[in-house]
Design a protein around this motif. Structure first.
Motif, PDB file in Angstrom:
ATOM      1  N   LYS A 129       0.831  -1.200   0.000  1.00 18.88           N
ATOM      2  CA  LYS A 129       0.000   0.000   0.000  1.00 18.88           C
ATOM      3  C   LYS A 129       0.866   1.251   0.000  1.00 18.88           C
ATOM      4  N   ALA A 130       1.995   1.161   0.711  1.00 16.78           N
ATOM      5  CA  ALA A 130       2.866   2.329   0.820  1.00 16.78           C
ATOM      6  C   ALA A 130       3.351   2.772  -0.562  1.00 16.78           C
ATOM      7  N   LEU A 131       3.721   1.797  -1.378  1.00 15.07           N
ATOM      8  CA  LEU A 131       4.212   2.140  -2.707  1.00 15.07           C
ATOM      9  C   LEU A 131       3.095   2.670  -3.600  1.00 15.07           C
ATOM     10  N   ALA A 132       1.891   2.138  -3.432  1.00 18.07           N
ATOM     11  CA  ALA A 132       0.764   2.645  -4.214  1.00 18.07           C
ATOM     12  C   ALA A 132       0.500   4.106  -3.863  1.00 18.07           C
ATOM     13  N   ALA A 150      -6.570   7.007  -8.621  1.00 19.71           N
ATOM     14  CA  ALA A 150      -6.995   6.771  -7.241  1.00 19.71           C
ATOM     15  C   ALA A 150      -6.451   5.436  -6.769  1.00 19.71           C
ATOM     16  N   THR A 151      -6.121   5.379  -5.481  1.00 12.81           N
ATOM     17  CA  THR A 151      -5.770   4.075  -4.908  1.00 12.81           C
ATOM     18  C   THR A 151      -7.051   3.354  -4.502  1.00 12.81           C
ATOM     19  N   PHE A 152      -6.996   2.034  -4.548  1.00  9.11           N
ATOM     20  CA  PHE A 152      -8.114   1.216  -4.091  1.00  9.11           C
ATOM     21  C   PHE A 152      -7.498   0.087  -3.274  1.00  9.11           C
ATOM     22  N   ASP A 153      -7.461   0.304  -1.952  1.00  6.02           N
ATOM     23  CA  ASP A 153      -6.867  -0.721  -1.097  1.00  6.02           C
ATOM     24  C   ASP A 153      -7.546  -0.698   0.263  1.00  6.02           C
ATOM     25  N   GLY A 154      -6.971  -1.407   1.205  1.00  8.01           N
ATOM     26  CA  GLY A 154      -7.581  -1.526   2.527  1.00  8.01           C
ATOM     27  C   GLY A 154      -7.793  -0.184   3.220  1.00  8.01           C
ATOM     28  N   ASP A 155      -7.023   0.828   2.808  1.00  4.77           N
ATOM     29  CA  ASP A 155      -7.152   2.135   3.441  1.00  4.77           C
ATOM     30  C   ASP A 155      -8.204   3.016   2.775  1.00  4.77           C
ATOM     31  N   THR A 156      -8.757   2.571   1.626  1.00  6.06           N
ATOM     32  CA  THR A 156      -9.717   3.423   0.906  1.00  6.06           C
ATOM     33  C   THR A 156     -11.053   3.421   1.645  1.00  6.06           C
ATOM     34  N   PRO A 157     -11.542   4.582   2.084  1.00  7.29           N
ATOM     35  CA  PRO A 157     -12.825   4.619   2.799  1.00  7.29           C
ATOM     36  C   PRO A 157     -13.957   4.079   1.917  1.00  7.29           C
ATOM     37  N   LEU A 172      -4.793   2.322  -8.633  1.00  6.30           N
ATOM     38  CA  LEU A 172      -3.589   1.754  -8.032  1.00  6.30           C
ATOM     39  C   LEU A 172      -3.998   0.837  -6.884  1.00  6.30           C
ATOM     40  N   THR A 173      -3.576  -0.420  -6.963  1.00 13.54           N
ATOM     41  CA  THR A 173      -3.972  -1.363  -5.919  1.00 13.54           C
ATOM     42  C   THR A 173      -2.884  -2.405  -5.724  1.00 13.54           C
ATOM     43  N   ASN A 174      -3.202  -3.463  -4.967  1.00 11.98           N
ATOM     44  CA  ASN A 174      -2.219  -4.509  -4.695  1.00 11.98           C
ATOM     45  C   ASN A 174      -2.835  -5.876  -4.994  1.00 11.98           C
ATOM     46  N   PRO A 175      -2.026  -6.922  -5.080  1.00  7.23           N
ATOM     47  CA  PRO A 175      -2.577  -8.241  -5.445  1.00  7.23           C
ATOM     48  C   PRO A 175      -3.621  -8.728  -4.446  1.00  7.23           C
ATOM     49  N   ASP A 176      -3.451  -8.378  -3.171  1.00  5.29           N
ATOM     50  CA  ASP A 176      -4.387  -8.824  -2.153  1.00  5.29           C
ATOM     51  C   ASP A 176      -5.790  -8.269  -2.430  1.00  5.29           C
ATOM     52  N   MET A 177      -5.832  -6.991  -2.776  1.00  6.88           N
ATOM     53  CA  MET A 177      -7.117  -6.328  -3.018  1.00  6.88           C
ATOM     54  C   MET A 177      -7.754  -6.855  -4.306  1.00  6.88           C
ATOM     55  N   LEU A 178      -6.905  -7.084  -5.309  1.00  7.58           N
ATOM     56  CA  LEU A 178      -7.391  -7.647  -6.564  1.00  7.58           C
ATOM     57  C   LEU A 178      -8.025  -9.014  -6.293  1.00  7.58           C
ATOM     58  N   HIS A 179      -7.313  -9.802  -5.492  1.00  5.68           N
ATOM     59  CA  HIS A 179      -7.729 -11.156  -5.178  1.00  5.68           C
ATOM     60  C   HIS A 179      -9.020 -11.201  -4.361  1.00  5.68           C
ATOM     61  N   ARG A 180      -9.104 -10.355  -3.331  1.00 11.13           N
ATOM     62  CA  ARG A 180     -10.224 -10.461  -2.390  1.00 11.13           C
ATOM     63  C   ARG A 180     -11.418  -9.603  -2.750  1.00 11.13           C
ATOM     64  N   SER A 181     -11.183  -8.547  -3.508  1.00  9.26           N
ATOM     65  CA  SER A 181     -12.285  -7.614  -3.707  1.00  9.26           C
ATOM     66  C   SER A 181     -12.586  -7.341  -5.179  1.00  9.26           C
TER      67      SER A 181
END
Ligand SMILES: [Zn+2]
Ligand SMILES: [Zn+2]
Length: 784
Positions: A129-132, A150-157, A172-181
């Motif tokens: 998330k930091a790099l995103a 826009a970022t779309f990750d665990g921190d996105t409200p 901008l996101t991460n593999p975890d978010m892609l995978h789970r959401s």
């Protein structure tokens, strides 16, 4: 001239020594002229500066995009950047694998922003998330109208998520978010998918081992979901320097890749020093001499550099060490009455997001001068203008070493990098074998997309996203058909004439734990206040936050009151113990099947499937200041079993040297040292693999030494060991033989994670066994 002389070694042709004055050399001189530091530098190499070529804009870049970049002082693309950007613009999948400061991001940003402005969408993936967040800042700084990043990750409200799905054209996101959401709820992203033109996979060398295998499957799922909406995006992969990047890219995405590896960016001279801490008078397990800790040396050097106003990063291997180094360096400055202690901090992944943001900001602004960090910062967070990098402990691969060293001198200025050896066979080996580092190609990224343990849950997730058809099998590789049969037999998928279906109400993506950790995270909570300090996964909780463990967070020390696995919580209380803790475990191994084997000397070498049963049974206390052992405390934790891959060698009784004495100790010592050296051949971490040795194993009927992958289904590391066995075991032998200790020490045959408290061990016996094994000519006879 300072009173020390760097030892020189055969100089590599690729990185000739450079004798022109530079800034890194004087920085090093200052560090080594401190009294008592004589002889610690084992080698110095000056990596020469590289001149800039001509930067230009490709003709297809729209004026408003060019102006955005020019507004940030970027006058064009270097030739390697425009080569990659051109390929992507023409619709060709590409992987760029160049050094840290080579400007890979510009190579994808230019075509990405161009696509977004012409009505397409772009998906940007990064491991953290930091790099995103950092990338979002760079993209936003362009100020290009019509670009909605826009970022779309665990921190996105949650209230912002709908906006991102509908409106963003650069997500901008991460593999975890892609995978789970994002993939499971793909229908909420319809307009995004329909216009998806480009997928950027940044820092893709981080996708190695089991995590890499998971990401490879997630990217295959992404390709299927895109295809459902009629999109076939181009993939742009950015990697640290790595061997054979096109193959890595192919394994990661399943697609043919063009590769760009020539780096045309300018850089300053980097002085690289190899540094070995001295042996101390202290004695550890079995009376072995203890070398001064790399972290203690790093803290000294960090304090010295900060006093001189040198902006320095100290890379350490563990979260705990990051805290310790920062704390110790601050202590040195306070003791010396230098009012700069607040210029030093620790940074690592696992902090809560807001803590990390604050630290990144302070480092950028110069409010911090010295930061001790785990490789959380290695992963591309944009910190520039650093003068020096300290690397406490071999970072695992040559690629990581250059990645970390490349943090200094990012703006083309001269810089210093110091690799400080830990008390460990691999570190000792590399600081005495600079030819293993300089002028050699870096490693390929090792991952195995066909691991059935990884594939199975992703096939369920894929079926839940869009029912699987025969035509999809090709995307998921040769083992997919067999794994699907098993999933149907287990009732997880249902086979119908039109394909395979997920019929459960549960979220199929919940089956795959992509960080390879196993089990849900354990929360680390302060007992008295209920404050959440951080999290850790269940597997590592047994070793890092077991009851009684010493846990350090942001320079504060805590003792774990209780690890409650059922509740998923470790309760901690602040304290100041003068010891650290190390978990001990007991491990059994059973051979399930040998898949490949050949003769090795009078013995045999095998690669195959095994079942490992491991239980953390106690922990050792070690005095922080001296490394002295203070005793062992029992623990009551459940065993964890693991079906995985292993490489093992055996010797028949008649080949064993007469008079070798302690056979068990000889095999055990050879096991430890070979675990220590495998990372040099298999791009893994010592902690990614484990070992078991015995003078008589029931499944082989012989003296046997196993080295196994520490992740279910295997990660490709043991297989690499099998493929490079002679080179690996020869380096193991050399590391033991060249260690200056008498009867074994942590630099050769002792292991920090030994389940038996490093007993029994026989240094001489290990050498004799390896001599027998390697002495005979190696005959190859595939037996499968
Ligand atoms: Zn030794
Ligand atoms: Zn051991």
């Amino acid at each position: 001239m300072p009173g020390w002389k760097p030892m020189t070694s055969p100089t590599s042709p690729a990185l000739p020594r450079e004798r022109t004055p530079n800034r890194g050399g004087p920085l090093l001189d200052r560090l080594v002229t401190v009294p008592g530091r004589h002889g610690r530098v084992t080698h110095v190499e000056h990596v020469p500066a590289r001149q800039a070529g001509q930067a230009q804009w490709p003709s297809w870049v729209p004026p408003q995009v060019r102006e955005g970049f020019e507004g940030l002082g970027i006058q064009g693309l270097w030739s390697h950047q425009s080569e990659a950007a051109d390929l992507v613009h023409r619709g060709q999948n590409v992987i760029i694998a160049t050094g840290t400061a080579s400007g890979k991001s510009l190579a994808y940003l230019v075509p990405a922003v161009t696509e977004a402005l012409s009505g397409g969408t772009v998906l940007y993936l990064t491991p953290t998330k930091a790099l995103a967040a950092d990338q979002l800042r760079s993209v936003s700084a362009l100020g290009v109208q019509g670009l909605r990043a826009a970022t779309f990750d665990g921190d996105t409200p949650h209230e912002e998520r709908a906006w991102v799905r509908r409106n963003a054209n650069y997500v901008l996101t991460n593999p975890d978010m892609l995978h789970r959401s994002i993939l499971p709820r793909h229908s909420a992203w319809t307009s995004f998918w329909r216009r998806l033109r480009l997928v950027i996979v940044d820092e893709c060398h981080g996708y190695r081992g089991v995590f890499g295998s998971h990401v490879a499957q997630i990217l295959r799922r992404l390709r299927r979901v895109s295809a459902k909406y009629g999109a076939s995006p181009v993939f742009f992969l950015a990697s640290a320097t790595a061997s054979d990047p096109a193959t890595t890219g192919m394994r990661l995405t399943g697609l043919q890749m063009a590769e760009v590896t020539r780096d045309a960016s300018p850089r300053g001279t980097t002085t690289v020093a190899l540094w070995e801490p001295p042996l101390t008078d202290l004695r550890g397990e079995g009376g072995a001499p203890i070398r001064r800790a790399a972290t203690a040396e790093a803290a000294d050097l960090l304090a010295d550099l900060v006093v001189d106003g040198v902006r320095t990063l100290a890379f350490v291997r563990s979260r705990r060490s990051a805290e310790t180094v920062a704390l110790t360096a601050r202590g040195h400055l306070e003791d010396a009455g230098v009012p700069l202690a607040d210029k030093i901090a620790a940074y690592r992944a696992g902090y809560l997001a807001e803590d990390r943001r604050l630290l990144e900001k302070a480092l950028r602004s110069g409010d911090l001068l010295g930061v001790a960090t785990t490789n959380a910062l290695e992963l591309g967070v944009d910190v520039s203008g650093l003068d020096a990098v300290l690397i406490a402990g071999w970072p695992g691969t040559r690629a990581s070493l250059w990645q970390q060293a490349g943090r200094a001198g990012r703006d083309g200025q001269d810089a210093l990098a110091v690799l400080i050896a830990r008390d460990d066979p691999l570190d000792t080996y590399v600081v005495h074998h600079p030819e293993a580092l300089f002028g050699r190609p870096v490693e390929a990224t090792v991952l195995d997309p066909d691991n059935p343990y990884v594939l199975a849950p992703h096939l369920c997730a894929a079926a839940a996203e869009v029912p699987l058809t025969e035509a999809d099998l090709e995307i998921f590789g040769p083992s997919a058909a067999g794994v699907l049969d098993d999933l149907v037999a287990d009732g997880l998928l249902r086979r119908r004439p039109t394909g395979w279906f997920w019929t459960s109400r549960d979220l199929a993506a919940g089956l795959a734990d992509i960080r390879g950790s196993g089990g849900s995270p354990v929360q680390i909570v302060e007992t008295d206040t209920g404050r959440l300090l951080g999290t850790c996964d269940e597997a590592s909780s047994h070793t890092s936050v077991h009851t009684g463990a010493v846990h350090i967070h942001q320079g504060e020390t805590f003792v774990v009151d209780e690890l409650d696995l059922e509740m998923g919580v470790a309760l901690v209380t602040p304290g100041t113990p003068d010891y650290s803790t190390f978990a001990r475990d007991v491990t059994d191994i059973a051979v399930i099947e040998s898949l490949r084997s050949h003769a090795l000397g009078p013995g045999e070498l095998h690669f195959g499937s095994v079942e490992v049963t491991r239980q953390v049974v106690s922990y050792m206390k070690r005095r922080t200041s001296t490394g002295e052992m203070l005793g062992d405390e029992p623990l009551d934790l459940p065993p964890r079993s693991l079906r995985t891959k292993a490489v093992w060698w055996t010797l028949p009784p008649e080949s064993l040297p007469p008079g070798i004495g302690d056979l068990g100790g000889a095999a055990h010592a050879a096991e430890h040292a070979s675990i220590g050296l495998l990372p040099l051949f298999a791009t893994c971490d010592r902690w990614d693999i484990g070992g078991v040795s015995t003078e008589l194993h029931p499944d082989t009927g012989r003296l046997t030494v196993f080295v196994y992958d520490g992740h279910a289904g295997g990660a490709g590391f043991a297989e690499r060991g099998f493929g490079n066995a002679v080179a690996w075991l020869t380096a193991t032998r050399d590391a033991i033989a060249s260690c200056e200790c008498g009867h074994g020490c942590p630099s050769c045959i002792q292991s920090p994670k030994c389940g038996n408290g490093n007993e029994p061990l026989s240094k001489r016996g290990a050498l004799e066994l390896l001599d027998v094994l390697l002495g005979g000519s190696v005959q190859r006879s595939a037996s499968r």
